[in-house]
Design a protein around this motif. Structure first.
Motif, PDB file in Angstrom:
ATOM      1  N   LEU A 103      -5.448  48.150  39.265  1.00 47.85           N
ATOM      2  CA  LEU A 103      -6.624  48.020  38.371  1.00 47.85           C
ATOM      3  C   LEU A 103      -6.497  47.443  36.965  1.00 47.85           C
ATOM      4  N   SER A 104      -5.223  47.638  36.291  1.00 54.75           N
ATOM      5  CA  SER A 104      -4.515  47.504  35.141  1.00 54.75           C
ATOM      6  C   SER A 104      -3.018  47.905  35.043  1.00 54.75           C
ATOM      7  N   GLY A 105      -2.340  46.706  34.706  1.00 55.15           N
ATOM      8  CA  GLY A 105      -1.004  46.871  34.664  1.00 55.15           C
ATOM      9  C   GLY A 105      -0.595  46.570  33.040  1.00 55.15           C
ATOM     10  N   TYR A 106       0.206  45.480  33.069  1.00 55.72           N
ATOM     11  CA  TYR A 106       0.592  44.947  31.622  1.00 55.72           C
ATOM     12  C   TYR A 106      -0.847  44.484  30.859  1.00 55.72           C
ATOM     13  N   ARG A 107      -0.568  44.877  29.720  1.00 58.05           N
ATOM     14  CA  ARG A 107      -1.637  44.630  28.544  1.00 58.05           C
ATOM     15  C   ARG A 107      -0.960  43.875  27.411  1.00 58.05           C
ATOM     16  N   SER A 108      -1.274  42.676  27.073  1.00 57.85           N
ATOM     17  CA  SER A 108      -0.846  42.118  25.609  1.00 57.85           C
ATOM     18  C   SER A 108      -1.612  42.832  24.738  1.00 57.85           C
ATOM     19  N   PRO A 109      -1.112  42.982  23.477  1.00 52.75           N
ATOM     20  CA  PRO A 109      -1.690  43.872  22.540  1.00 52.75           C
ATOM     21  C   PRO A 109      -3.141  43.537  22.195  1.00 52.75           C
ATOM     22  N   LYS A 143      -6.249  46.172  22.768  1.00 55.37           N
ATOM     23  CA  LYS A 143      -7.123  46.456  21.878  1.00 55.37           C
ATOM     24  C   LYS A 143      -8.618  45.966  22.558  1.00 55.37           C
ATOM     25  N   ALA A 144      -8.860  45.088  23.169  1.00 56.36           N
ATOM     26  CA  ALA A 144     -10.197  44.780  23.640  1.00 56.36           C
ATOM     27  C   ALA A 144     -10.712  45.660  24.894  1.00 56.36           C
ATOM     28  N   VAL A 145      -9.659  46.296  25.492  1.00 58.15           N
ATOM     29  CA  VAL A 145     -10.196  47.282  26.551  1.00 58.15           C
ATOM     30  C   VAL A 145     -10.302  48.752  25.810  1.00 58.15           C
ATOM     31  N   GLY A 146      -9.770  48.805  24.524  1.00 59.74           N
ATOM     32  CA  GLY A 146     -10.168  50.176  23.726  1.00 59.74           C
ATOM     33  C   GLY A 146      -8.958  51.010  23.973  1.00 59.74           C
ATOM     34  N   GLY A 147      -7.792  50.397  24.549  1.00 65.85           N
ATOM     35  CA  GLY A 147      -6.537  51.250  25.021  1.00 65.85           C
ATOM     36  C   GLY A 147      -5.856  51.937  23.647  1.00 65.85           C
ATOM     37  N   SER A 148      -4.943  52.818  23.952  1.00 63.86           N
ATOM     38  CA  SER A 148      -4.207  53.734  22.710  1.00 63.86           C
ATOM     39  C   SER A 148      -3.434  52.596  22.102  1.00 63.86           C
ATOM     40  N   PRO A 149      -3.059  52.685  20.856  1.00 68.61           N
ATOM     41  CA  PRO A 149      -2.142  51.659  20.139  1.00 68.61           C
ATOM     42  C   PRO A 149      -0.904  51.771  20.683  1.00 68.61           C
ATOM     43  N   THR A 150      -0.536  53.023  21.155  1.00 67.50           N
ATOM     44  CA  THR A 150       0.833  53.150  21.780  1.00 67.50           C
ATOM     45  C   THR A 150       0.990  53.092  23.360  1.00 67.50           C
ATOM     46  N   SER A 151       0.006  52.498  24.067  1.00 65.35           N
ATOM     47  CA  SER A 151      -0.207  52.538  25.401  1.00 65.35           C
ATOM     48  C   SER A 151       0.920  51.850  25.983  1.00 65.35           C
ATOM     49  N   ALA A 152       1.489  52.839  27.201  1.00 66.29           N
ATOM     50  CA  ALA A 152       2.420  52.126  27.976  1.00 66.29           C
ATOM     51  C   ALA A 152       2.297  50.994  28.813  1.00 66.29           C
ATOM     52  N   HIS A 153       0.951  50.695  28.708  1.00 66.39           N
ATOM     53  CA  HIS A 153       0.627  49.469  29.482  1.00 66.39           C
ATOM     54  C   HIS A 153       1.167  48.447  28.552  1.00 66.39           C
ATOM     55  N   MET A 154       1.317  48.198  27.527  1.00 66.83           N
ATOM     56  CA  MET A 154       1.793  47.403  26.571  1.00 66.83           C
ATOM     57  C   MET A 154       3.394  47.092  26.783  1.00 66.83           C
TER      58      MET A 154
END
Length: 168
Positions: free
Chosen positions: A74-80, A84-95
């Motif tokens: 559903l979600s893997g890598y996320r650019s910063p 931010k657009a999905v409301g992820g943690s600023p330290t998200s391991a997705h980034m």
């Protein structure tokens, strides 16, 4: 998805059809409906593609632990910007390419998947497995290696994390 041998990175940014592992491609590990809808770039740098390759290899172990049932990322890598657009943690391991959100309907519910992963000897060396809101599973293979198995729930407009299986 078919089981092909992973191909090496063919360009600095990789190619969307690139196989990172037998069952996971770069395209699915970087797909973001939010990025597409908002026109945000979600192309990982080469160093993150290397991490995504290791994450895909770990997801092969997840798949084996779930009886080789297909996994939907559903979600893997996320650019910063996407994070931010999905409301992820600023330290998200997705980034950094260390985290995947997924479902495995052929195995069972997210809670059943998490219970199986927690019990599986294949799953050593993970950071977090989180059953999120009864809808999907977050798994992180970041450097922390905390071995946390949690459930995420909404309470009073906030997300709270509790140990998995504690009644929530």
């Amino acid at each position: 998805m078919n089981a092909q041998t992973p191909r090496p990175v063919s360009s600095p940014a990789g190619t969307p059809s690139q196989r990172l592992s037998p069952h996971f491609s770069l395209a699915e590990m970087t797909h973001s409906a939010t990025a597409a809808r908002r026109g945000l770039k979600n192309t990982p740098p080469p160093a993150v593609i290397e991490v995504l390759t290791r994450t895909a290899e770990r997801m092969e172990e997840v798949r084996k632990a779930l009886g080789d049932k297909p996994i939907s990322v559903l979600s893997g890598y996320r650019s910063p910007a996407v994070n931010k657009a999905v409301g992820g943690s600023p330290t998200s391991a997705h980034m950094t390419g260390h985290a995947i959100d997924f479902i495995c309907p052929g195995y069972g519910t997210p809670a059943q998947v998490v219970a199986q992963l927690r019990a599986s000897p294949r799953m050593g060396g993970f950071d977090q497995i989180i059953e999120e809101f009864g809808e999907w599973i977050h798994i992180g293979f970041g450097p922390g290696q905390r071995g946390q198995v949690l459930s995420a729930r909404r309470s009073g407009g906030r997300t709270v994390y509790v140990p998995f299986g504690t009644g929530q």
